[in-house]
Enzyme design. Sequence first.
Site, PDB file in Angstrom:
ATOM      1  N   ASP A 209       0.856  -1.208   0.000  1.00  0.00           N
ATOM      2  CA  ASP A 209       0.000   0.000   0.000  1.00  0.00           C
ATOM      3  C   ASP A 209       0.883   1.246   0.000  1.00  0.00           C
ATOM      4  OD1 ASP A 209       0.312  -1.172   2.955  1.00  0.00           O
ATOM      5  OD2 ASP A 209       0.354   1.002   3.050  1.00  0.00           O
ATOM      6  N   ASP A 211       0.567   3.680   2.277  1.00  0.00           N
ATOM      7  CA  ASP A 211       0.341   4.334   3.570  1.00  0.00           C
ATOM      8  C   ASP A 211      -0.698   5.449   3.364  1.00  0.00           C
ATOM      9  OD1 ASP A 211       0.966   4.047   6.323  1.00  0.00           O
ATOM     10  OD2 ASP A 211       2.016   5.944   6.276  1.00  0.00           O
TER      11      ASP A 211
HETATM   12  N1  LIG Z   1       1.213   1.366   5.716  1.00  0.00           N
HETATM   13  C1  LIG Z   1       1.779   0.525   6.560  1.00  0.00           C
HETATM   14  N2  LIG Z   1       2.225   0.960   7.771  1.00  0.00           N
HETATM   15  C2  LIG Z   1       2.810   0.113   8.625  1.00  0.00           C
HETATM   16  N3  LIG Z   1       2.993  -1.181   8.379  1.00  0.00           N
HETATM   17  C3  LIG Z   1       2.574  -1.654   7.209  1.00  0.00           C
HETATM   18  N4  LIG Z   1       2.638  -2.888   6.692  1.00  0.00           N
HETATM   19  C4  LIG Z   1       2.071  -2.854   5.481  1.00  0.00           C
HETATM   20  N5  LIG Z   1       1.636  -1.597   5.183  1.00  0.00           N
HETATM   21  C5  LIG Z   1       1.955  -0.842   6.249  1.00  0.00           C
END
Ligand SMILES: Nc1ncnc2[nH]cnc12
Length: 287
Positions: A209, A211
């Site tokens: 992703d 974030d």
């Molecule tokens: N956006 C994110 N923040 C923290 N850990 C993650 N693991 C996978 N995506 C993440």
Amino acid sequence: MAEWHIGVIGGSGLYEPGDLQDAQEIQVNSAFGEPSGPIATGRIGGVKFSFIARHGAGHRLSPSDVNYRANVDALKRCGVTDLMAVSAIGSLREDIAPGEFVVVDQIIDRTLVRERSFFDKGIVAHVPLADPVCPRLSKMAGKACGKAGTRVHQGGTYVAIEGPQFSTRAESLMYREWGGDVIGMTAMPEARLAREAELPYVLIGMVTDYDCWRDKGDVDVAAILKVMAGNADKARSMLTHFGAGLPKQRKASPIDTILDTAIITPKDNWDPLASSKLDAITRRLWK
Ligand SMILES: Nc1ncnc2[nH]cnc12
Ligand SMILES: CSC[C@H]1O[C@H](OP(=O)(O)O)[C@H](O)[C@@H]1O
């Protein structure tokens, strides 16, 4: 020169290593408490591998609840020579997209409540950590990711947060300002402990992703899970290529003997209880 034995810590989505031949499941006790689960040992491409699922069977352990010390100690007890961590990560950069892999080379530690050292009582050690990952393993892992058919970024700074909540948008934007490239919840204290256990460490991040810095909304676990399934297949393929690509013999690494210059407590002053807890990690120094 010696034989390789690769310990693998599988993160979110990677609960079994795939192509493990002559596989056996073993329970390994650790003086540091309970590891996340049994260890699967076997061979990939003729090379010894030992695998543990970081969050346990059925993903029951949160990042703060994983017993990182027990996991690293248990793998050391199995005789692993090197440690490969595989982790789901969020991206803090436009150019690092979901589905791609990052071979991490730096870590910023923002975790808060975890046991971060094997040398917390009775024997004091200060290992160097300027470069928390092993360049030799990272290079080989990068090649294996490429052969697994994924776009791979060689190098990147991982921001380790405590979680289990994802970051606020202000935090996410700040981590970008700090130079963070990717974000996750588990690389620390794992990388610290690997160094103390004299195990060269490589960290392969599988991007799930962006974030929350990039879009208006929140990080979406359902979307993460979808990307994760494809990432896990590529990670298993990467492990197969990694095993096949290792040189026949393992040359010594400076990390194999890092405690020679890191333990500051003279041997005569070692606390017997600490010494017996640390038997797998300090056995080399007993002679
Ligand atoms: N956006 C994110 N923040 C923290 N850990 C993650 N693991 C996978 N995506 C993440
Ligand atoms: C499922 S997204 C958040 C979760 O995934 C990562 O775990 P791991 O590093 O073990 O793959 C991240 O660090 C969080 O624990």
